[in-house]
Scaffold this active site. Structure first.
Site, mmCIF file in Angstrom:
data_model
loop_
_atom_site.group_PDB
_atom_site.id
_atom_site.type_symbol
_atom_site.label_atom_id
_atom_site.label_comp_id
_atom_site.label_asym_id
_atom_site.label_seq_id
_atom_site.Cartn_x
_atom_site.Cartn_y
_atom_site.Cartn_z
ATOM 1 N N ASP A 1 -0.757 -27.924 2.676
ATOM 2 C CA ASP A 1 -1.694 -29.027 2.838
ATOM 3 C C ASP A 1 -0.959 -30.257 3.350
ATOM 4 O OD1 ASP A 1 -4.151 -28.141 2.189
ATOM 5 O OD2 ASP A 1 -4.058 -28.716 0.075
ATOM 6 N N LYS B 1 -4.159 -28.093 10.648
ATOM 7 C CA LYS B 1 -4.183 -27.856 12.097
ATOM 8 C C LYS B 1 -4.613 -26.441 12.460
ATOM 9 C CE LYS B 1 -0.662 -31.255 13.181
ATOM 10 N NZ LYS B 1 0.787 -31.300 13.110
#
Ligand code: SAH
Length: 432
Positions: free
Chosen positions: A222, A244
């Site tokens: 994270d 992403k």
């Protein structure tokens, strides 16, 4: 097992060398390391003091049939005898006591007695440790350690402190996975570990979390997971930034769930590294459910939540005797009044204790207003801790009535924890 790189037959450093050396000492330096199988075999321990007390647990753990010979013993040894875990002959040593034993320990404070025990053992070909004189017996006790089923024994060449330091180093390396991750590679079971990484400082992950991280083939991290932990990963580990992930039509969380399951099915060990604790506003339970639904083995490692750790390290206890008997952790990601919100801000406004708001920086004006409207005093102290436990940590203190304005003026940015309550003033006491 840990020997300096010297030729065979040479003694370790710490042993005397050259002419006039003590032959017993040189012999001990060459001691052969073996693991004794003592299960149901008699071990005679002469002496019942502190030294015996320290040695007994591992002898008993090995299943030995232990006889302690001593007129007096420590209360702990007496308790073992009373509990039937060993036999205590409550008298002094007598020649013949070693008979029938496989192993003997001469642990009295009287060198004469220890020498007599060692001599009897030698004659009977029973290996014997002498506590007062390591070179006077036929065995030496290593510094021992354990990690799972792995046992470590270190002889320090006459320097027990050195042996203990080396033992601690090996045990630590095993615990942290620095050794085991290589040894067990290939043999480990694939699966997913949902690991709480703590609030940000890489040192604040749990021992178990760090160990599993060292086993990882894939780490899905994270944004708020401690970035310092990722830097330590070896190059072969695939590190995925969860923020992403390409998603196609899936939601971010679904893409993460799918990735965890996919990598685990490839037979790789996946660590899902999260900030704080996985189950405190971390969506960790959704990931557990996804793994269970896919039939992938999953384990959870709790972490220090930022809700507790960040204020704590900023000098703000969430509770304090006589000040706060409650602490409520609440998400501020939805504004009070948002129909989706599950938070009863009016009820929270009536609390006298501590309120900890996560994910609230962007809505602090509305949150402060809801608390004031609900009756919480405008004079209530408030602290905002930004980038807690990280090098850029910054704490701003204010009062509830001025909160919205302070956040704008001080340009507070996420991630930040907001603590509302009298405990904040305790932090001021430390700072002044
Ligand atoms: N599971 C996490 C919380 C995730 S929600 C935990 O247990 O800590 C994300 C929020 O946590 C952020 O918006 C912020 O309010 C808080 N947070 C996480 N790390 C933080 C940090 N290092 N400093 C300040 N707040 C932090």
């Amino acid at each position: 097992m840990v020997e300096p790189g010297q030729g065979p037959g040479r003694e370790e450093p710490g042993q005397s060398s050259g002419s006039g050396q003590d032959p017993g000492r040189a012999a001990t330096g060459r001691a052969y390391l073996a693991g004794l199988v003592l299960d149901r075999r008699r071990v005679v321990v002469v002496g019942g003091g502190e030294v015996a007390q320290r040695r007994l647990p591992s002898l008993l753990a090995a299943g030995a049939d232990v006889v302690v010979v001593a007129p007096e013993v420590t209360p702990a040894v007496e308790a073992l005898a009373g509990g039937g875990e060993l036999t205590w002959w409550a008298r002094g040593y007598r020649p013949g006591d070693v008979e029938g034993a496989w192993y003997a320990l001469a642990l009295t404070s009287d060198p004469g007695v220890n020498a007599a025990v060692a001599a009897e053992a030698e004659a009977a070909r029973v290996f014997c440790v002498r506590a007062d004189d390591a070179t006077g017996g036929t065995a030496v006790t290593p510094a021992t350690g354990r990690h799972g089923r792995v046992r470590i024994g270190v002889l320090g060449g006459g320097d027990p402190r050195r042996a203990a330091v080396v033992r601690d180093g090996v045990v630590d390396a095993l615990r942290e996975g620095r050794i085991d991750s290589l040894a067990r590679r290939g043999g480990k079971t694939p699966g997913v570990a949902i690991v709480g990484g703590g609030p940000g400082d890489p040192d604040l992950i749990t021992v178990r979390g760090r160990r599993l991280l060292a086993h990882a083939d894939v780490v899905v991290a994270d944004r708020l997971a401690p970035q310092g932990l990722l830097e330590e990963l070896p190059p072969h580990v695939e590190v995925v930034d969860a923020a992403k992930l390409p998603r196609g039509r899936a939601m971010a969380q679904e893409a993460i769930n799918a990735l965890l399951v996919d990598r685990a099915r490839q037979g790789r060990y996946v660590v899902r590294l999260k900030g704080g604790d996985p189950f405190v506003f971390g969506r960790g339970f959704e990931e557990v459910e996804a793994c269970v639904a896919a039939g992938v083995a999953v384990t959870v490692v709790p972490g220090i939540t930022s809700a507790v750790g960040v204020p704590g390290l900023a000098g703000i206890p969430l509770t304090h005797r006589g000040v706060a008997h409650e602490a409520v952790v609440v998400s501020g990601h939805l504004a009070p009044g948002d129909p989706e919100s599950l938070v009863d801000w009016t009820a929270l406004a009536r609390l006298r204790g501590t309120l900890v708001v996560l994910m609230g920086v962007e809505r602090l004006d509305e949150i402060a207003k809801a608390l004031l409207d609900g009756g919480r005093s405008g004079a209530t102290p408030v602290a905002i801790v930004q980038d807690g436990t990280l090098p850029g940590e910054r704490t701003t203190t204010t009062v509830l009535a001025d909160l919205a304005e302070t956040v704008v003026r001080e340009e507070v940015r996420p991630p930040a924890i907001v603590v509302v309550g009298e405990v904040v003033a305790l932090g001021d006491r430390l700072r002044s």
